[in-house]
Design a protein around this motif. Structure first.
Motif, PDB file in Angstrom:
ATOM      1  N   ALA A 189       0.833  -1.201   0.000  1.00  0.00           N
ATOM      2  CA  ALA A 189       0.000   0.000   0.000  1.00  0.00           C
ATOM      3  C   ALA A 189       0.869   1.253   0.000  1.00  0.00           C
ATOM      4  CB  ALA A 189      -0.927  -0.002   1.212  1.00  0.00           C
ATOM      5  N   LEU A 190       1.958   1.232   0.770  1.00  0.00           N
ATOM      6  CA  LEU A 190       2.861   2.375   0.789  1.00  0.00           C
ATOM      7  C   LEU A 190       3.510   2.582  -0.575  1.00  0.00           C
ATOM      8  CD1 LEU A 190       4.595   1.928   4.273  1.00  0.00           C
ATOM      9  CD2 LEU A 190       2.486   3.141   3.694  1.00  0.00           C
ATOM     10  N   ALA A 191       3.782   1.483  -1.254  1.00  0.00           N
ATOM     11  CA  ALA A 191       4.347   1.592  -2.612  1.00  0.00           C
ATOM     12  C   ALA A 191       3.345   2.243  -3.557  1.00  0.00           C
ATOM     13  CB  ALA A 191       4.746   0.216  -3.127  1.00  0.00           C
ATOM     14  N   ASP A 192       2.059   1.927  -3.391  1.00  0.00           N
ATOM     15  CA  ASP A 192       1.026   2.571  -4.202  1.00  0.00           C
ATOM     16  C   ASP A 192       1.041   4.085  -3.987  1.00  0.00           C
ATOM     17  OD1 ASP A 192       0.199   0.093  -5.096  1.00  0.00           O
ATOM     18  OD2 ASP A 192      -1.555  -0.021  -3.780  1.00  0.00           O
ATOM     19  N   VAL A 193       1.150   4.491  -2.724  1.00  0.00           N
ATOM     20  CA  VAL A 193       1.154   5.919  -2.390  1.00  0.00           C
ATOM     21  C   VAL A 193       2.387   6.598  -2.977  1.00  0.00           C
ATOM     22  CG1 VAL A 193       1.254   7.597  -0.515  1.00  0.00           C
ATOM     23  CG2 VAL A 193      -0.233   5.592  -0.316  1.00  0.00           C
ATOM     24  N   THR A 194       3.527   5.944  -2.860  1.00  0.00           N
ATOM     25  CA  THR A 194       4.768   6.506  -3.400  1.00  0.00           C
ATOM     26  C   THR A 194       4.666   6.716  -4.908  1.00  0.00           C
ATOM     27  OG1 THR A 194       6.091   5.468  -1.649  1.00  0.00           O
ATOM     28  CG2 THR A 194       7.246   6.124  -3.658  1.00  0.00           C
ATOM     29  N   ALA A 195       4.025   5.780  -5.598  1.00  0.00           N
ATOM     30  CA  ALA A 195       3.866   5.915  -7.050  1.00  0.00           C
ATOM     31  C   ALA A 195       3.001   7.120  -7.396  1.00  0.00           C
ATOM     32  CB  ALA A 195       3.254   4.638  -7.620  1.00  0.00           C
ATOM     33  N   VAL A 196       1.957   7.346  -6.616  1.00  0.00           N
ATOM     34  CA  VAL A 196       1.097   8.519  -6.847  1.00  0.00           C
ATOM     35  C   VAL A 196       1.882   9.797  -6.598  1.00  0.00           C
ATOM     36  CG1 VAL A 196      -0.944   9.758  -6.022  1.00  0.00           C
ATOM     37  CG2 VAL A 196      -1.035   7.281  -6.345  1.00  0.00           C
TER      38      VAL A 196
END
Length: 219
Positions: A128-135
């Motif tokens: 989930a943190l990786a998703d946020v970082t991508a955004v």
């Protein structure tokens, strides 16, 4: 084939109103397809309860911006608890909503040259943190979290303020609630609204529904 829109849940009635508005807009677009609202946490009804009163196959669409614990664990467990074998759960809707994030920033008063902090709920799930970082990368923002992970939003804002920059907060939240209320005290010059019942949010829910419906019909 019933569509169940699943949100996180909040005690703030404004947040629940936004979810109901999204569901109403989806319902209007789908015509005679039943559309139900469920919550993964905090509010009722949960997914198990909603599926218990649904006839026939159902598609569960998590109205979440990242695939954290609620999406990967809570929602599937609640589906399993319903005892329903004719239910499919989709991926969350977040990846399609970058244009809404940018729009909310502009509406709030973002100016070219402003530093941006992407304010996200936070998660203990590294995916989930990786998703946020991508955004954050996509909007050239620093990440700040409201719970669980670090840096916090105030820490991220303070670091950019120390460089003498004007700072805007992009709210990577779907609806108003406690988390968004905290952003007003984070020290930024501009705080964008949550994504809300935007047309693109409705489009994202519908896309997930149609993808899953095709899967169920082919399987």
């Amino acid at each position: 084939m019933t569509l169940v829109v699943v949100a996180h849940g909040t005690r703030d009635p404004r947040g629940a109103a936004v979810i109901e508005e999204i569901a109403a807009l989806v319902r209007a677009r789908l015509g005679d397809v039943p559309v139900e609202v469920a919550y993964a946490d905090v509010r009722q009804p949960d997914v198990t309860t909603v599926l218990g009163r649904v006839d026939g196959p159902a598609v569960v669409v998590p109205a979440f911006l990242a695939a954290g614990y609620h999406v990967r664990v809570d929602v599937p467990q609640q589906i399993t608890a319903s005892g329903r074998p004719d239910v499919v759960v989709t991926e969350p809707i977040g990846t399609a909503l970058l244009p809404v994030l940018r729009e909310r920033l502009r509406e709030a008063g973002w100016q070219p040259g402003d530093a941006v902090v992407l304010a996200a709920a936070g998660s203990s799930d590294p995916r989930a943190l990786a998703d946020v970082t991508a955004v954050a990368r996509a909007v050239s923002a620093e990440v700040g979290y409201l719970a669980t992970a670090s840096p916090t939003v105030p820490e991220a804002v303070a670091a950019l303020k120390a460089e003498g920059r004007r700072v805007a907060i992009a709210s990577w939240l779907l609806a108003p609630g406690l988390f968004h209320q905290r952003l007003a005290d984070a020290g930024a010059d501009v705080v964008a609204d949550p994504l809300g019942a935007h047309t693109r949010v409705v489009d994202a829910v519908l896309l997930r529904y149609y993808e899953a419906r095709c899967f169920l019909q082919v399987a």
